[in-house]
Design a protein around this motif. Structure first.
Motif, short mmCIF file in Angstrom:
data_model
loop_
_atom_site.label_atom_id
_atom_site.label_comp_id
_atom_site.label_asym_id
_atom_site.label_seq_id
_atom_site.Cartn_x
_atom_site.Cartn_y
_atom_site.Cartn_z
N MET A 1 0.85 -1.19 0.00
CA MET A 1 0.00 0.00 0.00
C MET A 1 0.88 1.23 0.00
O MET A 1 1.88 1.30 0.71
CB MET A 1 -0.90 0.04 1.24
CG MET A 1 -2.00 -0.99 1.20
SD MET A 1 -3.16 -0.79 2.55
CE MET A 1 -3.72 0.87 2.31
N SER A 2 0.48 2.20 -0.80
CA SER A 2 1.19 3.47 -0.77
C SER A 2 0.47 4.42 0.18
O SER A 2 -0.55 4.09 0.76
CB SER A 2 1.27 4.06 -2.18
OG SER A 2 -0.02 4.19 -2.73
N LYS A 3 1.04 5.58 0.32
CA LYS A 3 0.48 6.58 1.23
C LYS A 3 -0.88 7.07 0.73
O LYS A 3 -1.08 7.29 -0.45
CB LYS A 3 1.44 7.76 1.33
CG LYS A 3 0.96 8.86 2.27
CD LYS A 3 1.91 10.03 2.27
CE LYS A 3 3.20 9.61 2.91
NZ LYS A 3 4.11 10.71 3.18
N LEU A 4 -1.80 7.26 1.67
CA LEU A 4 -3.09 7.86 1.37
C LEU A 4 -3.04 9.31 1.81
O LEU A 4 -2.79 9.60 2.98
CB LEU A 4 -4.21 7.11 2.10
CG LEU A 4 -5.62 7.70 1.95
CD1 LEU A 4 -6.07 7.69 0.49
CD2 LEU A 4 -6.61 6.92 2.82
N LEU A 5 -3.24 10.22 0.89
CA LEU A 5 -3.20 11.65 1.17
C LEU A 5 -4.63 12.17 1.21
O LEU A 5 -5.41 11.97 0.28
CB LEU A 5 -2.41 12.38 0.08
CG LEU A 5 -2.38 13.90 0.14
CD1 LEU A 5 -1.73 14.39 1.42
CD2 LEU A 5 -1.65 14.44 -1.07
N VAL A 6 -4.98 12.85 2.31
CA VAL A 6 -6.32 13.40 2.48
C VAL A 6 -6.20 14.90 2.70
O VAL A 6 -5.44 15.35 3.55
CB VAL A 6 -7.05 12.77 3.70
CG1 VAL A 6 -8.41 13.41 3.90
CG2 VAL A 6 -7.18 11.27 3.52
N ASP A 7 -6.95 15.67 1.91
CA ASP A 7 -7.01 17.13 2.07
C ASP A 7 -8.29 17.45 2.81
O ASP A 7 -9.38 17.27 2.28
CB ASP A 7 -6.98 17.80 0.70
CG ASP A 7 -6.92 19.32 0.77
OD1 ASP A 7 -7.27 19.88 1.83
OD2 ASP A 7 -6.52 19.93 -0.23
N GLY A 8 -8.17 17.93 4.05
CA GLY A 8 -9.34 18.23 4.88
C GLY A 8 -9.99 19.56 4.58
O GLY A 8 -11.00 19.90 5.20
N ALA A 9 -9.46 20.33 3.64
CA ALA A 9 -10.04 21.61 3.22
C ALA A 9 -10.27 22.57 4.38
O ALA A 9 -11.16 23.40 4.34
CB ALA A 9 -11.32 21.41 2.41
N ASN A 10 -9.48 22.42 5.44
CA ASN A 10 -9.57 23.27 6.64
C ASN A 10 -10.94 23.20 7.31
O ASN A 10 -11.38 24.14 7.95
CB ASN A 10 -9.22 24.73 6.32
CG ASN A 10 -7.77 24.87 5.95
OD1 ASN A 10 -6.91 24.21 6.50
ND2 ASN A 10 -7.50 25.72 4.98
N GLY A 11 -11.60 22.07 7.16
CA GLY A 11 -12.93 21.92 7.75
C GLY A 11 -13.00 20.77 8.73
O GLY A 11 -12.00 20.18 9.12
N VAL A 12 -14.21 20.45 9.10
CA VAL A 12 -14.45 19.40 10.08
C VAL A 12 -13.97 18.04 9.58
O VAL A 12 -13.53 17.20 10.37
CB VAL A 12 -15.94 19.36 10.50
CG1 VAL A 12 -16.83 18.96 9.35
CG2 VAL A 12 -16.16 18.47 11.69
#
Length: 154
Positions: A98-109
């Motif tokens: 598995m490679s890295k999972l990148l999540v962009d939280g958009a500065n929100g909840v």
């Protein structure tokens, strides 16, 4: 209410309210509590800061007489995620690559909640960006807003 043949006052009704991290959230919550409280037999339940999918899942769970807590949501989602991961074919050496999972939280909840969900997941290289914990403005030059305006995604 007439169109849907909903009778007022015969049964009690709970209206579950969640909100995000925007500055207007608290005042919108209070206004909604007043409106719900003005309907005979209705009570507003503030279940806190949640993502929209969390709120939907919790209301559905409550309506089905299941546990409707945020921790149970995380348990359920992490179990479903592990089930999906188990469907990925193993590599030649019988190990899951598995490679890295990148999540962009958009500065929100969502960024804050994915940080909490991370504790329920194991063996996952998860990088969370733009959680909003630094006071950054929701959706400003991050997440879908960045992709839409700049035609650039991380």
């Amino acid at each position: 209410m007439e169109k849907e043949d909903i009778t007022i006052g015969e049964k009690s009704a709970e209206v579950w309210l969640g909100r995000d991290t925007r500055p207007s959230g608290e005042s919108l919550l209070r206004a909604t509590e007043i409106v719900v409280g003005s309907i005979l037999g209705s009570v507003a339940i503030d279940i806190g800061i949640l993502t929209t999918p969390q709120l939907h899942w919790m209301v559905r769970a409550k309506n089905k007489s299941l546990k409707a807590t945020e921790n149970y949501y995380f348990d359920n989602m992490s179990a479903s995620f592990r089930f999906l991961i188990d469907l990925i074919p193993m590599s030649g050496n019988n190990e899951l690559e598995m490679s890295k999972l990148l999540v962009d939280g958009a500065n929100g909840v969502g960024g804050q909640k994915i940080e909490e969900l991370r504790g329920f997941l194991t063996n996952l290289d998860l990088e969370i960006r733009n959680t909003g914990r630094d006071g950054s403005v929701l959706n400003e030059s991050v997440g879908a807003d960045l992709c839409r305006k700049k035609r650039f995604c991380l």
